[in-house]
Design a protein around this motif. Structure first.
Motif, short mmCIF file in Angstrom:
data_model
loop_
_atom_site.label_atom_id
_atom_site.label_comp_id
_atom_site.label_asym_id
_atom_site.label_seq_id
_atom_site.Cartn_x
_atom_site.Cartn_y
_atom_site.Cartn_z
N ASP A 14 0.91 -1.26 -0.08
CA ASP A 14 -0.06 -0.02 -0.03
C ASP A 14 1.09 1.10 -0.13
OD1 ASP A 14 -1.67 2.09 0.43
OD2 ASP A 14 -2.60 1.12 2.13
N ALA A 15 0.95 1.84 -1.22
CA ALA A 15 1.65 3.19 -1.20
C ALA A 15 0.90 4.33 -1.32
CB ALA A 15 2.65 2.94 -2.60
N ASP A 16 0.47 4.85 -0.30
CA ASP A 16 -0.36 6.24 -0.28
C ASP A 16 -1.55 6.01 -0.85
OD1 ASP A 16 1.47 7.54 1.27
OD2 ASP A 16 2.42 8.51 -0.55
N GLY A 17 -2.11 4.64 -0.64
CA GLY A 17 -3.72 4.33 -1.07
C GLY A 17 -3.40 3.52 -2.38
N GLU A 18 -2.40 3.56 -3.10
CA GLU A 18 -2.15 2.84 -4.31
C GLU A 18 -1.62 1.57 -3.99
OE1 GLU A 18 -2.15 2.22 -8.54
OE2 GLU A 18 -2.86 3.99 -7.52
N VAL A 19 -2.31 0.51 -4.56
CA VAL A 19 -1.83 -0.99 -4.31
C VAL A 19 -0.75 -1.52 -5.33
CG1 VAL A 19 -2.39 -3.35 -3.99
CG2 VAL A 19 -3.64 -1.60 -2.82
N LEU A 20 0.29 -1.49 -5.09
CA LEU A 20 1.39 -2.23 -5.80
C LEU A 20 1.53 -3.60 -5.70
CD1 LEU A 20 3.82 0.83 -5.52
CD2 LEU A 20 1.95 0.70 -7.06
N LYS A 21 2.03 -4.15 -6.73
CA LYS A 21 2.34 -5.66 -6.81
C LYS A 21 3.63 -5.52 -7.30
CE LYS A 21 -1.87 -8.13 -6.44
NZ LYS A 21 -2.75 -9.24 -7.27
N VAL A 22 4.87 -6.10 -6.62
CA VAL A 22 6.11 -6.07 -7.09
C VAL A 22 6.71 -7.41 -7.03
CG1 VAL A 22 8.38 -5.11 -6.73
CG2 VAL A 22 6.39 -3.59 -6.37
N ARG A 23 7.11 -7.75 -8.42
CA ARG A 23 7.86 -9.24 -8.20
C ARG A 23 9.42 -8.97 -8.08
NH1 ARG A 23 6.31 -14.24 -7.32
NH2 ARG A 23 7.31 -15.77 -8.64
N TYR A 24 9.87 -9.56 -7.19
CA TYR A 24 11.43 -9.44 -6.72
C TYR A 24 11.94 -10.85 -6.39
CZ TYR A 24 10.16 -9.72 -1.89
OH TYR A 24 9.83 -10.12 -0.65
N THR A 25 13.35 -10.82 -6.50
CA THR A 25 14.15 -11.91 -6.22
C THR A 25 15.14 -11.57 -5.00
OG1 THR A 25 13.98 -12.83 -8.37
CG2 THR A 25 15.74 -13.85 -6.99
N HIS A 26 15.59 -12.35 -4.16
CA HIS A 26 16.43 -11.83 -3.26
C HIS A 26 17.00 -13.14 -2.60
CE1 HIS A 26 13.70 -13.52 0.29
NE2 HIS A 26 12.89 -13.15 -0.54
N SER A 27 18.22 -13.01 -1.98
CA SER A 27 18.77 -14.27 -1.39
C SER A 27 18.24 -14.80 -0.36
CB SER A 27 20.32 -13.66 -0.68
OG SER A 27 20.78 -14.70 -0.02
N MET A 28 18.18 -16.29 -0.30
CA MET A 28 17.64 -16.90 0.87
C MET A 28 18.10 -16.51 2.31
SD MET A 28 15.38 -19.50 0.53
CE MET A 28 15.03 -20.99 -0.28
#
Length: 117
Positions: free
Chosen positions: A70-84
């Motif tokens: 939730d970014a100031d009322g705007e719903v964002l979906k972000v696909r990201y990769t990270h280390s275990m």
């Protein structure tokens, strides 16, 4: 005389270091991903609603997840990769979002991780 000069210079140096580190931004974990849904814009404080669809790679060294934020009322979906080694984002965590280009975003965890792997 030399001794007091030495301690005076040492004190000034320590004051400078404490001033410098107080101005240096404190960042948590940094994640880079791409926007799947929503309109990307820079936000200093956003709230993680969920982190879903975490899938490990073949070596079980990285996870690819979808963060719902939730970014100031705007719903964002972000696909990201990270280390275990780095815990996933989790519900209730505060993050900042910086747009790198059209759909690439950088997410910075503002506090300590609320969960561990």
């Amino acid at each position: 005389m030399r001794r007091s000069l030495f301690f005076g210079v040492l004190l000034l140096f320590l004051l400078f270091l404490s001033y410098y580190f107080s101005l240096t931004p404190k960042e948590g974990d940094v994640f880079t991903g791409y926007l799947v849904e929503g309109k990307a814009f820079d936000v200093q404080k956003a709230l993680v609603l969920a982190d879903t669809e975490c899938i490990p790679n073949n070596d079980y060294t990285k996870l690819t997840c979808t963060a719902i934020i939730d970014a100031d009322g705007e719903v964002l979906k972000v696909r990201y990769t990270h280390s275990m080694e780095v815990p996933c984002l989790s519900r209730g965590e505060e993050v900042s979002i910086t747009v790198k280009d059209g759909s690439t975003v950088m997410i910075v965890r503002l506090g300590s991780p609320s969960m561990k792997h």
